[in-house]
Enzyme design. Structure first.
Site, PDB file in Angstrom:
ATOM      1  NE  ARG A  87     -20.464 -19.754 -32.142  1.00 40.10           N
ATOM      2  CZ  ARG A  87     -20.392 -20.807 -32.923  1.00 40.10           C
ATOM      3  NH1 ARG A  87     -19.421 -20.903 -33.815  1.00 40.10           N
ATOM      4  NH2 ARG A  87     -21.277 -21.770 -32.832  1.00 40.10           N
ATOM      5  CE1 TYR A 116     -25.186 -15.776 -24.020  1.00 38.92           C
ATOM      6  CE2 TYR A 116     -27.566 -15.655 -23.916  1.00 38.92           C
ATOM      7  CZ  TYR A 116     -26.348 -15.081 -23.699  1.00 38.92           C
ATOM      8  OH  TYR A 116     -26.277 -13.814 -23.183  1.00 38.92           O
ATOM      9  CD  GLU A 117     -25.318 -16.582 -30.068  1.00 43.32           C
ATOM     10  OE1 GLU A 117     -24.926 -17.144 -31.100  1.00 43.32           O
ATOM     11  OE2 GLU A 117     -26.406 -16.006 -29.989  1.00 43.32           O
ATOM     12  N   GLY A 118     -23.295 -21.444 -28.759  1.00 43.86           N
ATOM     13  CA  GLY A 118     -22.317 -22.530 -28.803  1.00 43.86           C
ATOM     14  C   GLY A 118     -21.647 -22.645 -27.452  1.00 43.86           C
TER      15      GLY A 118
END
Length: 595
Positions: free
Chosen positions: A297, A441-443
């Site tokens: 992140r 992406y990645e949350g």
């Protein structure tokens, strides 16, 4: 489009002058003296050369050609395989890796600089080694000695690569409902069956083997997140002597056709009874994966910084050369038909937006990297506890704020070009497209905001937040002299405001759970702008100390940019704060049918 050049002068200023990273590294026993500023400087110089000479030149062509899929085989664009070989042979994949297995053992505060440089040169290319490095982190932290010996050396060397397989067609954020199954086999391995989507680098031609980190559930696993386990699933099985064996039944069903990062293969991966090996404990897979996710992140956040820097470099060059109209104060270049557009207030506004926010982002990514280094390498329990608290608190801020700001910066950079910014040949429209995914992406950034507001602030009644706020207040108290007043006074007001918002949402959430989600995005942005004010105060202090030897005006420019941030950017917190104070009621006045 300007040729990308690594911003080494500014990186050195941040590492050396603002954070004195060399001294910090020497005082972290777990680093074993592996890093000092002489080593770091040499590595940054090499990273800059590699980025500008090898990786940046294939950025636009890679976007135009894209990754190609045919019959399960993925081919990366022309030049990617050769560039990846250069990258791998330089040891860059294992930059922060465990030296016991061939990694370089360098601190994260150095790693974030290299990541920014590579993202700035070529977003799509950067994602392949970024996922490998994250995969290595999870394996090193949670894998058995046998798995680490078998896989980490080749992954650090870049001859094998790694992926992270979480998302499925029916679930993204809610991983508790994944359907991929892992059935125990007689030899102690597991047979994995299921489909994963949006897998970056799931299949490609850059490495001899691809190592997938896969979330799955055992047949008797508890429902929800508590039933998730983590497995290592190689594309090719590995023989006892380390050589590659037969192909594992894990295949790429297709790749996505995307808005941006087109040279990065985003894959649908099918596991059909593929052999895998448990990483960590049964039903503890989500915890193991988050070891990787926290670093990923931050890395994806840095993608926003890299895009911002690349956009700024091109926009500044264009603004100095493009002539249009006369300056409001009269002709600046009377020998020409018009003045360069950099004389116009609105163009300067856009350029200073990008410059002030990018430089603050760089400082903040370094600050977060230092917290990661401290929490990992210190032998002081109190320092470790503080570092861990700040990492938990700041990771969602870094991921979401860097990328929200990154997109806004690339749009400002595109706008400087006017109509030419919308045309492919100038490169700005690609940066806008590439930057956009980093918010998703990645949350998604909304999920990051919920994490910050809910899990990292409300759930512990502001305990992590108080660690950060106390540090800021300590800095304010220690730097109350007249020279620093123009930076410290606005910072003090901003942290007081953030205190008030934090307490308000914690209090309201006790009686209304909707308050957390209603406040989260605006709260994260108030937090981000306040944290950047802290970074600018620290940079101003370092610049003021070096004005007497400022032969090229670098430090004076730093102070001027900081003043712009404090006077023109930081006030954004006021409108955002009013949105938080408005509460959740305006969001729920409409029935679902009325939308």
């Amino acid at each position: 489009m300007a040729d990308y050049k690594a911003p080494l002068r500014d990186i050195r200023f941040v590492l050396n002058d603002v954070f004195d990273a060399g001294t910090l590294w020497q005082n972290l026993p777990g680093l074993n003296g592996a890093a000092d500023m002489e080593i770091a400087d040499a590595m940054l110089e090499e990273a800059g050369k590699m980025a500008s000479q090898t990786i940046a030149p294939i950025n636009r062509s890679g976007d135009e050609e894209g990754a190609q899929w045919k019959d399960g085989v993925v081919t990366t664009p022309t030049g990617f395989k050769e560039a990846y070989k250069v990258y791998a042979e330089g040891g860059w994949v294992g930059l922060g890796g465990n030296p016991e297995f061939g990694g370089m053992g360098m601190p994260k505060a150095l790693g974030v600089q290299v990541e920014e440089i590579v993202y700035g040169a070529n977003n799509s290319f950067a994602l392949y080694p970024a996922l490998s490095a994250g995969c290595c982190l999870a394996l090193d932290a949670h894998g058995s000695e046998e798995l680490k010996q078998a896989y980490l050396p080749n992954m650090y060397a870049g001859t094998w690569s790694g992926t992270m397989c979480l998302t499925e067609p029916h679930c993204g954020t809610d991983l508790g409902i994944i359907r991929t199954k892992a059935v125990p086999a007689a030899d102690g391995s597991y047979e994995l069956t299921g489909t994963k989507i949006f897998i970056t680098g799931g299949e490609h031609d850059l490495t001899d083997n691809i190592i997938h980190m896969v979330l799955a559930k055992l047949p008797d696993a508890p429902a929800g997140p508590k039933g998730i386990s983590l497995f290592l699933v190689p594309k090719f099985l590995v023989n006892e002597d380390g050589s590659l064996g037969e192909r594992n039944p894990v295949t790429c069903g297709s790749i996505e056709h995307k808005m941006g990062i087109k040279a990065s293969a985003t894959c649908v991966m099918n596991f059909d009874g593929a052999k895998g090996y448990l990483v960590g404990e049964v039903n503890k897979g989500l915890n193991a994966m988050f070891t990787m996710m926290n670093y990923e992140r931050l890395s994806i956040g840095i993608q926003g910084i890299g895009c911002s820097e690349a956009s700024y470099q091109s926009a500044v060059d264009y603004a100095r050369e493009r002539i249009q109209s006369r300056a409001p104060t009269g002709a600046q270049q009377p020998d020409k038909a018009a003045d360069p557009i950099i004389v116009h207030p609105d163009v300067r506004r856009m350029l200073l937006n990008i410059k002030s926010l990018t430089e603050a982002s760089r400082a903040f990514s370094t600050y977060v990297g230092i917290q990661l280094d401290t929490s990992k390498f210190t032998d002081n329990a109190e320092d470790r506890k503080k570092g861990e608290a700040l990492v938990a608190l700041l990771t969602p801020v870094a991921k979401a704020f860097f990328t929200d700001i990154g997109l806004a910066n690339t749009i400002d950079g595109q706008q400087v070009f006017g109509g030419h910014g919308y045309v492919r040949e100038w490169g700005q429209e690609q940066l806008v497209r590439d930057a956009r995914i980093a918010q998703i992406y990645e949350g998604t950034n909304g999920i990051q905001a919920l994490d910050l507001m809910g899990r990292k602030t409300v759930a512990n009644k502001g305990a992590y937040y108080k660690v950060f706020a106390e540090e800021v207040r300590s800095f304010v108290a220690d730097n109350s002299d007249a020279a620093m007043a123009e930076f410290v006074k606005p910072l003090a007001k901003a942290i007081d405001n953030l205190d008030e918002l934090t307490e308000l949402v914690i209090d309201r959430s006790q009686s209304n759970p909707n308050e957390v989600g209603a406040a989260s995005v605006e709260y994260l942005h108030v937090f981000g702008y306040t944290a950047y004010a802290y970074m600018w105060a620290k940079m101003a202090k370092a610049a003021l100390a070096r004005l007497d030897s400022d032969s090229d005006g670098f430090h004076q420019a730093k102070l001027s940019t900081g003043r712009y941030y404090v006077k023109r950017i930081l006030p954004r917190i006021h409108s955002l704060s009013e949105s938080v104070r408005a509460g959740s009621e305006p969001l729920f006045e409409l029935d679902a049918a009325q939308f």
